[in-house]
Design an enzyme around this catalytic site. Structure first.
Site, PDB file in Angstrom:
ATOM      1  N   LYS A 227       0.760  -1.210   0.053  1.00 14.40           N
ATOM      2  CA  LYS A 227       0.028   0.104   0.068  1.00 14.40           C
ATOM      3  C   LYS A 227       0.880   1.146  -0.026  1.00 14.40           C
ATOM      4  O   LYS A 227       1.674   1.333   0.838  1.00 14.40           O
ATOM      5  CB  LYS A 227      -0.970   0.016   1.333  1.00 14.40           C
ATOM      6  CG  LYS A 227      -1.544   1.283   1.324  1.00 14.40           C
ATOM      7  CD  LYS A 227      -2.719   1.061   2.349  1.00 14.40           C
ATOM      8  CE  LYS A 227      -3.480   2.408   2.566  1.00 14.40           C
ATOM      9  NZ  LYS A 227      -4.567   2.554   3.505  1.00 14.40           N
ATOM     10  N   LYS A 280      -2.107  -1.266  -3.688  1.00 11.68           N
ATOM     11  CA  LYS A 280      -3.083  -0.396  -3.631  1.00 11.68           C
ATOM     12  C   LYS A 280      -2.196   1.082  -3.873  1.00 11.68           C
ATOM     13  O   LYS A 280      -1.384   1.104  -2.984  1.00 11.68           O
ATOM     14  CB  LYS A 280      -3.878  -0.408  -2.460  1.00 11.68           C
ATOM     15  CG  LYS A 280      -4.624   0.890  -2.218  1.00 11.68           C
ATOM     16  CD  LYS A 280      -5.287   0.697  -1.007  1.00 11.68           C
ATOM     17  CE  LYS A 280      -6.142   1.963  -0.774  1.00 11.68           C
ATOM     18  NZ  LYS A 280      -6.539   2.008   0.747  1.00 11.68           N
TER      19      LYS A 280
HETATM   20  C1  PBG Z   1      -7.091   3.766   5.246  1.00 15.02           C
HETATM   21  C2  PBG Z   1      -7.630   3.575   3.744  1.00 15.02           C
HETATM   22  C3  PBG Z   1      -7.334   4.429   2.865  1.00 15.02           C
HETATM   23  C4  PBG Z   1      -8.213   3.662   1.598  1.00 15.02           C
HETATM   24  C5  PBG Z   1      -8.560   2.598   2.293  1.00 15.02           C
HETATM   25  N1  PBG Z   1      -8.281   2.552   3.431  1.00 15.02           N
HETATM   26  C6  PBG Z   1      -6.867   5.759   2.801  1.00 15.02           C
HETATM   27  C7  PBG Z   1      -5.625   6.097   3.086  1.00 15.02           C
HETATM   28  O1  PBG Z   1      -4.730   5.298   3.498  1.00 15.02           O
HETATM   29  O2  PBG Z   1      -5.388   7.037   3.695  1.00 15.02           O
HETATM   30  C8  PBG Z   1      -8.117   4.581   0.529  1.00 15.02           C
HETATM   31  C9  PBG Z   1      -9.027   3.898  -0.562  1.00 15.02           C
HETATM   32  C10 PBG Z   1      -9.455   4.744  -1.928  1.00 15.02           C
HETATM   33  O3  PBG Z   1      -8.837   5.697  -2.022  1.00 15.02           O
HETATM   34  O4  PBG Z   1     -10.426   4.502  -2.421  1.00 15.02           O
HETATM   35  N2  PBG Z   1      -6.901   2.822   6.110  1.00 15.02           N
END
Ligand code: PBG
Length: 356
Positions: A227, A280
């Site tokens: 991520k 991601k």
């Molecule tokens: C946070 C989380 C995020 C997303 C999913 N879980 C945002 C972040 O890490 O700040 C983003 C998902 C998206 O942008 O569609 N745990």
């Protein structure tokens, strides 16, 4: 029948399938013979379909949904046109519709009221909190849909971070202890998979051990393994009002320039007991999806994140792109890169498109 036979225009071939510019039989050419003519396999839709290498299927999709407190309300998310935060009663209708369209799984994210947020994310492991209540209601209303719950503190954090903050730093092990409690509450409520999206070190192993110790041996872990610290999450943070109050997430989420590190993260999560690994965002990280697919036999998921959704929606609203075609092309390219599963806000649109 050989391909040379079928490539001639014959009365049996439906006329609508023939590209008039490419009738197959041509006058003798003075050109030297071309041994390979890849265009032969692209001549008609039936043929293209037959030799197609990858296809997007509704069963590959996981539909992320936002839930909020209250009754009979749905609020639009301005930076994600077509996406809403639903109160639980309306969320159930949305989940039913999704299941009827053939979508097999949803991923839940909560909008938490400000007065329930604190630095240690206490509300994240309240057994009667919004997420556990939602999971129980969904499992009752649509028992066969798979429910993935998000494990992270950010929606519950007064600081808007995925972990506990001390002196401007994000504490790792103290955060993992809270994530474990959160995962246990979600398992107890009936989640099929818990999905740690926080990027703390060691959290997959800690969650796996705790789940097993409490008897939740069949609750799976979808690990947000690679991520990245990405600007593509902006609209999601609008949806959940969860943007960091200070700094950014670069001390825990990955540097956008790194790919080898993604493999390291995936290896660790697999060693710690992940059932599915995820990359991601998706679109700007296709090479990472590809490499991870080569590296593991576990199912690989890709998250088509909020910013990717917003870009397509914005261009489509301007009339600059063909929205449906761009959605299908984009998600199919994720399959081609190696994604087995795709989390996407387009899930329902895709289900409808694939039906027709
Ligand atoms: C946070 C989380 C995020 C997303 C999913 N879980 C945002 C972040 O890490 O700040 C983003 C998902 C998206 O942008 O569609 N745990």
């Amino acid at each position: 029948m050989s391909l040379t036979e079928t490539s001639r225009l014959t009365p049996q071939t439906p006329l609508t399938e023939i590209d008039p510019a490419d009738s197959g039989h041509q006058a003798k050419s003075t050109m030297p013979a071309i041994v390979h003519r890849p265009r032969r396999l692209r001549r008609t839709e039936t043929l293209r379909r037959m030799v197609r290498e990858n296809s997007l299927r509704v069963k590959d999709l996981i539909y992320p949904l936002f839930v909020m407190e209250g009754e009979k309300q749905q609020q639009s998310v301005p930076s994600m046109p077509g996406c809403y935060r639903y109160t639980l009663d309306l969320l159930l209708d949305e989940v039913k519709q999704a299941y009827e369209l053939g979508i097999g799984a949803i991923a839940l994210f909560p909008l938490i009221p400000h007065d329930q947020k604190d630095n240690v994310g206490t509300e994240s492991y309240n057994p009667d909190g919004l997420i556990p209540r939602s999971v129980r209601a969904i499992k009752q209303a649509v028992p066969n849909i798979l429910v993935f719950t998000d494990v992270a503190l950010d929606p519950y954090s007064s600081e808007g971070h995925d972990g506990i903050v001390q002196d401007g730093k994000i504490l790792n092990d103290e955060t993992v202890a809270v994530l474990v409690k959160q995962a246990l509450v979600q398992a107890e409520a009936g989640a099929d998979f818990v999905a740690p999206s926080d990027m703390m070190d060691g959290r997959v192993g800690a969650i796996r051990r705790a789940l097993d110790a409490e008897g939740w041996i069949n609750v799976g872990i979808l690990a947000y393994s690679a991520k990245y610290a990405s600007a593509y999450y902006g609209p999601f943070r609008d949806a959940l009002d969860s943007a960091p109050k200070f700094g950014d997430k670069k001390t825990y989420q990955m540097d956008a320039a790194n790919a080898k590190e993604a493999i390291k993260e995936v290896e660790l999560d697999i060693a710690e007991g992940a059932d599915i690994v995820m990359v991601k965002p998706a679109l700007a990280y296709m090479d990472v999806i590809y490499q991870i697919k080569q590296h593991t036999n576990l199912p690989v998921a890709a998250y088509n994140v909020s910013g990717e959704y917003a870009m397509i929606k914005a261009a489509a609203q301007q009339g600059w792109i063909d929205e449906k075609k761009v959605i299908l092309e984009t998600l199919t390219s994720m399959k081609r890169a190696g994604a087995d599963l795709i989390l996407t806000y387009f899930a329902k649109d895709v289900a409808l498109m694939l039906q027709s």
